[in-house]
Motif scaffolding. Sequence first.
Motif, mmCIF file in Angstrom:
data_model
loop_
_atom_site.group_PDB
_atom_site.id
_atom_site.type_symbol
_atom_site.label_atom_id
_atom_site.label_comp_id
_atom_site.label_asym_id
_atom_site.label_seq_id
_atom_site.Cartn_x
_atom_site.Cartn_y
_atom_site.Cartn_z
ATOM 1 N N ILE A 44 -3.591 -11.026 9.939
ATOM 2 C CA ILE A 44 -2.163 -11.306 10.051
ATOM 3 C C ILE A 44 -1.986 -12.787 10.367
ATOM 4 C CG2 ILE A 44 -1.554 -8.947 10.687
ATOM 5 C CD1 ILE A 44 -1.303 -9.831 13.550
ATOM 6 N N PRO A 45 -0.937 -13.417 9.800
ATOM 7 C CA PRO A 45 -0.744 -14.850 9.997
ATOM 8 C C PRO A 45 -0.497 -15.189 11.465
ATOM 9 C CG PRO A 45 1.068 -13.901 8.742
ATOM 10 C CD PRO A 45 0.071 -12.830 8.941
ATOM 11 N N SER A 46 -1.111 -16.271 11.933
ATOM 12 C CA SER A 46 -1.057 -16.596 13.357
ATOM 13 C C SER A 46 0.120 -17.480 13.734
ATOM 14 C CB SER A 46 -2.357 -17.272 13.783
ATOM 15 O OG SER A 46 -2.583 -18.414 13.002
ATOM 16 N N ASN A 47 0.749 -18.141 12.756
ATOM 17 C CA ASN A 47 1.843 -19.035 13.112
ATOM 18 C C ASN A 47 3.213 -18.367 13.079
ATOM 19 O OD1 ASN A 47 1.644 -18.723 10.380
ATOM 20 N ND2 ASN A 47 2.354 -20.782 9.881
ATOM 21 N N ARG A 66 4.231 -6.786 9.999
ATOM 22 C CA ARG A 66 4.706 -6.212 8.741
ATOM 23 C C ARG A 66 3.739 -6.467 7.595
ATOM 24 N NH1 ARG A 66 11.061 -7.848 8.516
ATOM 25 N NH2 ARG A 66 11.496 -7.572 10.714
ATOM 26 N N TYR A 67 2.781 -7.357 7.776
ATOM 27 C CA TYR A 67 1.786 -7.602 6.732
ATOM 28 C C TYR A 67 0.841 -6.414 6.585
ATOM 29 C CZ TYR A 67 3.011 -12.486 5.947
ATOM 30 O OH TYR A 67 3.666 -13.631 5.583
ATOM 31 N N ILE A 68 0.843 -5.515 7.549
ATOM 32 C CA ILE A 68 0.017 -4.310 7.497
ATOM 33 C C ILE A 68 0.779 -3.249 6.715
ATOM 34 C CG2 ILE A 68 -1.122 -2.520 8.863
ATOM 35 C CD1 ILE A 68 -1.149 -4.587 11.184
ATOM 36 N N TYR A 69 0.142 -2.678 5.682
ATOM 37 C CA TYR A 69 0.769 -1.654 4.860
ATOM 38 C C TYR A 69 1.071 -0.434 5.728
ATOM 39 C CZ TYR A 69 1.438 1.637 0.996
ATOM 40 O OH TYR A 69 1.950 2.571 0.129
ATOM 41 N N GLY A 70 2.328 -0.032 5.761
ATOM 42 C CA GLY A 70 2.723 1.124 6.550
ATOM 43 C C GLY A 70 3.463 0.749 7.819
ATOM 44 N N ILE A 71 3.574 -0.546 8.126
ATOM 45 C CA ILE A 71 4.335 -0.989 9.289
ATOM 46 C C ILE A 71 5.485 -1.849 8.790
ATOM 47 C CG2 ILE A 71 4.327 -2.359 11.398
ATOM 48 C CD1 ILE A 71 1.502 -1.523 11.873
ATOM 49 N N VAL A 127 -2.265 0.691 17.103
ATOM 50 C CA VAL A 127 -2.076 0.934 15.667
ATOM 51 C C VAL A 127 -3.106 1.937 15.165
ATOM 52 C CG1 VAL A 127 -2.257 -0.140 13.391
ATOM 53 C CG2 VAL A 127 -0.943 -1.270 15.176
ATOM 54 N N ASP A 128 -4.365 1.778 15.583
ATOM 55 C CA ASP A 128 -5.416 2.701 15.138
ATOM 56 C C ASP A 128 -5.167 4.118 15.641
ATOM 57 O OD1 ASP A 128 -6.713 0.708 13.783
ATOM 58 O OD2 ASP A 128 -8.173 0.311 15.363
ATOM 59 N N ARG A 129 -4.639 4.243 16.850
ATOM 60 C CA ARG A 129 -4.465 5.558 17.470
ATOM 61 C C ARG A 129 -3.208 6.280 16.986
ATOM 62 N NH1 ARG A 129 -3.993 4.108 22.752
ATOM 63 N NH2 ARG A 129 -1.747 4.176 22.589
ATOM 64 N N ASP A 130 -2.079 5.560 16.885
ATOM 65 C CA ASP A 130 -0.788 6.229 16.694
ATOM 66 C C ASP A 130 -0.189 6.140 15.290
ATOM 67 O OD1 ASP A 130 -0.965 6.873 19.337
ATOM 68 O OD2 ASP A 130 0.441 5.341 20.033
ATOM 69 N N TYR A 131 -0.709 5.256 14.449
ATOM 70 C CA TYR A 131 -0.079 5.061 13.151
ATOM 71 C C TYR A 131 -1.079 5.259 12.024
ATOM 72 C CZ TYR A 131 3.700 3.018 15.864
ATOM 73 O OH TYR A 131 4.711 2.823 16.753
ATOM 74 N N ARG A 132 -0.585 5.781 10.900
ATOM 75 C CA ARG A 132 -1.404 5.895 9.696
ATOM 76 C C ARG A 132 -1.064 4.692 8.825
ATOM 77 N NH1 ARG A 132 -0.126 11.027 7.531
ATOM 78 N NH2 ARG A 132 -1.373 11.832 9.228
ATOM 79 N N VAL A 133 -2.028 3.796 8.639
ATOM 80 C CA VAL A 133 -1.769 2.541 7.930
ATOM 81 C C VAL A 133 -2.883 2.256 6.935
ATOM 82 C CG1 VAL A 133 -0.389 1.463 9.752
ATOM 83 C CG2 VAL A 133 -2.859 1.223 9.786
ATOM 84 N N GLU A 134 -2.613 1.268 6.073
ATOM 85 C CA GLU A 134 -3.573 0.747 5.095
ATOM 86 C C GLU A 134 -4.241 1.829 4.258
ATOM 87 O OE1 GLU A 134 -4.170 -2.228 3.804
ATOM 88 O OE2 GLU A 134 -2.613 -3.052 5.047
ATOM 89 N N GLY A 135 -5.565 1.904 4.272
ATOM 90 C CA GLY A 135 -6.323 2.768 3.361
ATOM 91 C C GLY A 135 -5.954 4.234 3.455
ATOM 92 N N ASP A 136 -5.813 4.746 4.685
ATOM 93 C CA ASP A 136 -5.473 6.162 4.872
ATOM 94 C C ASP A 136 -4.104 6.472 4.268
ATOM 95 O OD1 ASP A 136 -7.838 6.485 6.226
ATOM 96 O OD2 ASP A 136 -6.924 6.236 8.211
#
Length: 125
Positions: A9-12, A20-25, A60-69
Amino acid sequence: MARIAGVNIPSNKRVLISLRYIYGIGPAKARDICAALGISDDKRVNQLSDDEILKIRELVDRDYRVEGDLRREVAMNVKRLVDLGCYRGLRHRKGLPVRGQRTHTNARTRKGKAVAIAGKKKVTR
């Protein structure tokens, strides 16, 4: 540059925007994540401590289904519709709009570039 759910994710940018750069968020889930962890809306990713980044990653890993899944689940849902042969599945198979949009004009995103028909004359009125 922080890495969350396999995405750099962009740091600036602000945390709300960067998540929001994460698919599903989207906007709402990004706001929920920041509120749950007590991170200010104005804070930027490069201002986060390593501990805060770790907390975001764990949440994010625990509570949300994102990216590949999530991508896999969406693809399986579409495949199920196509295999059933239902109306929505047929529309997916043909590459046409699925949710009732008109196709006489428009629908170019779904149908692709317009193909000229050889020998067709313009109608004059």
